[in-house]
Design a protein around this motif. Sequence first.
Motif, PDB file in Angstrom:
ATOM      1  N   THR A  85       1.146  -1.119   0.078  1.00 38.31           N
ATOM      2  CA  THR A  85      -0.178   0.121  -0.016  1.00 38.31           C
ATOM      3  C   THR A  85       0.430   1.654  -0.059  1.00 38.31           C
ATOM      4  OG1 THR A  85      -1.453  -1.198   1.003  1.00 38.31           O
ATOM      5  CG2 THR A  85      -1.750   1.143   1.069  1.00 38.31           C
ATOM      6  N   CYS A  86       1.798   1.008   0.821  1.00 38.38           N
ATOM      7  CA  CYS A  86       2.672   2.252   0.636  1.00 38.38           C
ATOM      8  C   CYS A  86       3.694   1.980   0.221  1.00 38.38           C
ATOM      9  CB  CYS A  86       2.924   3.161   2.276  1.00 38.38           C
ATOM     10  SG  CYS A  86       3.724   1.737   3.285  1.00 38.38           S
ATOM     11  N   GLY A  87       4.096   1.097  -0.497  1.00 34.33           N
ATOM     12  CA  GLY A  87       5.228   0.542  -1.261  1.00 34.33           C
ATOM     13  C   GLY A  87       6.516   0.752  -0.680  1.00 34.33           C
ATOM     14  N   GLU A  88       7.124   0.191   0.678  1.00 27.10           N
ATOM     15  CA  GLU A  88       8.173  -0.024   1.457  1.00 27.10           C
ATOM     16  C   GLU A  88       8.470  -1.323   1.662  1.00 27.10           C
ATOM     17  OE1 GLU A  88       7.629   3.340   4.721  1.00 27.10           O
ATOM     18  OE2 GLU A  88       7.104   4.227   3.698  1.00 27.10           O
ATOM     19  N   PRO A 118       8.936  -3.701  -7.907  1.00 28.36           N
ATOM     20  CA  PRO A 118       9.933  -2.806  -8.572  1.00 28.36           C
ATOM     21  C   PRO A 118       8.986  -1.406  -7.618  1.00 28.36           C
ATOM     22  CG  PRO A 118       8.184  -3.626 -10.719  1.00 28.36           C
ATOM     23  CD  PRO A 118       8.493  -4.703  -9.079  1.00 28.36           C
ATOM     24  N   GLY A 119       9.667  -0.544  -7.495  1.00 32.80           N
ATOM     25  CA  GLY A 119       8.447   0.686  -6.986  1.00 32.80           C
ATOM     26  C   GLY A 119       8.661   1.098  -5.560  1.00 32.80           C
ATOM     27  N   THR A 120      10.007  -0.373  -4.935  1.00 37.52           N
ATOM     28  CA  THR A 120       9.126   0.400  -3.327  1.00 37.52           C
ATOM     29  C   THR A 120      10.728   0.232  -3.123  1.00 37.52           C
ATOM     30  OG1 THR A 120       7.815  -2.131  -3.546  1.00 37.52           O
ATOM     31  CG2 THR A 120       9.304  -2.051  -1.702  1.00 37.52           C
ATOM     32  N   ALA A 121      10.803   1.151  -1.826  1.00 37.90           N
ATOM     33  CA  ALA A 121      11.866   2.225  -1.271  1.00 37.90           C
ATOM     34  C   ALA A 121      12.431   0.845  -0.277  1.00 37.90           C
ATOM     35  CB  ALA A 121      11.363   3.497  -0.956  1.00 37.90           C
ATOM     36  N   TRP A 122      12.878   0.256  -0.230  1.00 42.45           N
ATOM     37  CA  TRP A 122      13.928  -0.377   0.805  1.00 42.45           C
ATOM     38  C   TRP A 122      14.519   0.427   1.835  1.00 42.45           C
ATOM     39  CZ3 TRP A 122      12.112  -4.897   1.483  1.00 42.45           C
ATOM     40  CH2 TRP A 122      11.421  -5.859  -0.100  1.00 42.45           C
ATOM     41  N   THR A 123      14.622  -0.287   3.289  1.00 38.49           N
ATOM     42  CA  THR A 123      15.503   0.262   4.341  1.00 38.49           C
ATOM     43  C   THR A 123      15.848  -0.901   4.839  1.00 38.49           C
ATOM     44  OG1 THR A 123      13.661  -0.164   5.688  1.00 38.49           O
ATOM     45  CG2 THR A 123      14.034   2.740   4.776  1.00 38.49           C
ATOM     46  N   CYS A 150       4.499  -0.420   9.632  1.00 37.47           N
ATOM     47  CA  CYS A 150       3.942  -0.059   8.624  1.00 37.47           C
ATOM     48  C   CYS A 150       1.843   0.369   9.473  1.00 37.47           C
ATOM     49  CB  CYS A 150       3.535  -0.595   6.968  1.00 37.47           C
ATOM     50  SG  CYS A 150       2.101   0.032   5.900  1.00 37.47           S
ATOM     51  N   VAL A 151       1.417   1.316   9.301  1.00 40.29           N
ATOM     52  CA  VAL A 151       0.510   1.913   9.657  1.00 40.29           C
ATOM     53  C   VAL A 151      -0.997   1.448   8.512  1.00 40.29           C
ATOM     54  CG1 VAL A 151       0.772   4.092  10.395  1.00 40.29           C
ATOM     55  CG2 VAL A 151       0.387   3.918   8.232  1.00 40.29           C
ATOM     56  N   HIS A 152      -0.204   0.018   7.761  1.00 35.77           N
ATOM     57  CA  HIS A 152      -1.570  -0.407   7.165  1.00 35.77           C
ATOM     58  C   HIS A 152      -1.301  -1.653   7.750  1.00 35.77           C
ATOM     59  CE1 HIS A 152      -0.275   2.783   3.901  1.00 35.77           C
ATOM     60  NE2 HIS A 152      -1.319   3.483   4.292  1.00 35.77           N
ATOM     61  N   LEU A 153      -0.794  -1.752   8.498  1.00 36.23           N
ATOM     62  CA  LEU A 153      -0.307  -3.559   9.168  1.00 36.23           C
ATOM     63  C   LEU A 153      -0.551  -3.949  10.318  1.00 36.23           C
ATOM     64  CD1 LEU A 153       2.539  -4.905   6.963  1.00 36.23           C
ATOM     65  CD2 LEU A 153       0.161  -4.846   6.327  1.00 36.23           C
ATOM     66  N   PRO A 154      -1.625  -4.682  10.548  1.00 38.22           N
ATOM     67  CA  PRO A 154      -2.110  -4.319  11.866  1.00 38.22           C
ATOM     68  C   PRO A 154      -0.771  -4.994  13.134  1.00 38.22           C
ATOM     69  CG  PRO A 154      -2.801  -6.505  10.904  1.00 38.22           C
ATOM     70  CD  PRO A 154      -2.022  -5.626   9.526  1.00 38.22           C
ATOM     71  N   ALA A 155      -1.077  -4.257  13.816  1.00 37.54           N
ATOM     72  CA  ALA A 155       0.791  -4.726  15.236  1.00 37.54           C
ATOM     73  C   ALA A 155       1.168  -5.971  15.479  1.00 37.54           C
ATOM     74  CB  ALA A 155       0.316  -3.725  16.665  1.00 37.54           C
TER      75      ALA A 155
END
Length: 164
Positions: A85-88, A118-123, A150-155
């Motif tokens: 969703t956020c591409g991270e 592709p298009g994912t920002a990796w850390t 991520c705020v899109h995924l549950p804790a």
Amino acid sequence: MSGEHARPTSVLFRSAPESAPPPHRTRHGRRGGLGKRLRRRFLAYRDIEFLSTHVPGDTGPGQECLLLVHVRRVVGQIHYRICTTCGEGVITGIDIDKLFLSSGLGTRALSHLQSRHPGTAWTSTLSLRTTRDLLRRMRIPAAVSADIACVHLPATAGPVTTAG
């Protein structure tokens, strides 16, 4: 038998100086150094398969693992979390077999991971020297905090510990 055992060990009593035979190398013997590294690199680029799996258990959603398989044996794993969703994406663990450490397998595996998403920002949350150098070469920055969610995924639930 040459009778060498019955002769005196002093140099004064020897009739002719003996020269040591030249070191004998077999034609198809194992090479060291460059040949060994090249064999490992060929092996890493030719015979390794990448399999992506979801990590079972209480690791939480989005936690995945890229398995590096060589002839039905896992020789490495890359653990990561991804949010489409956020591409991270966050790399949480890299484990490569000792035999393949300097073969370029880590670089190949991270490149494969980047091409799959592709298009994912990796850390990364890793701080060991060997993984830090690999991530620097691949231009993957270190995350600010190790417990980024991520705020899109549950804790995600932490690891379950049992007290005896």
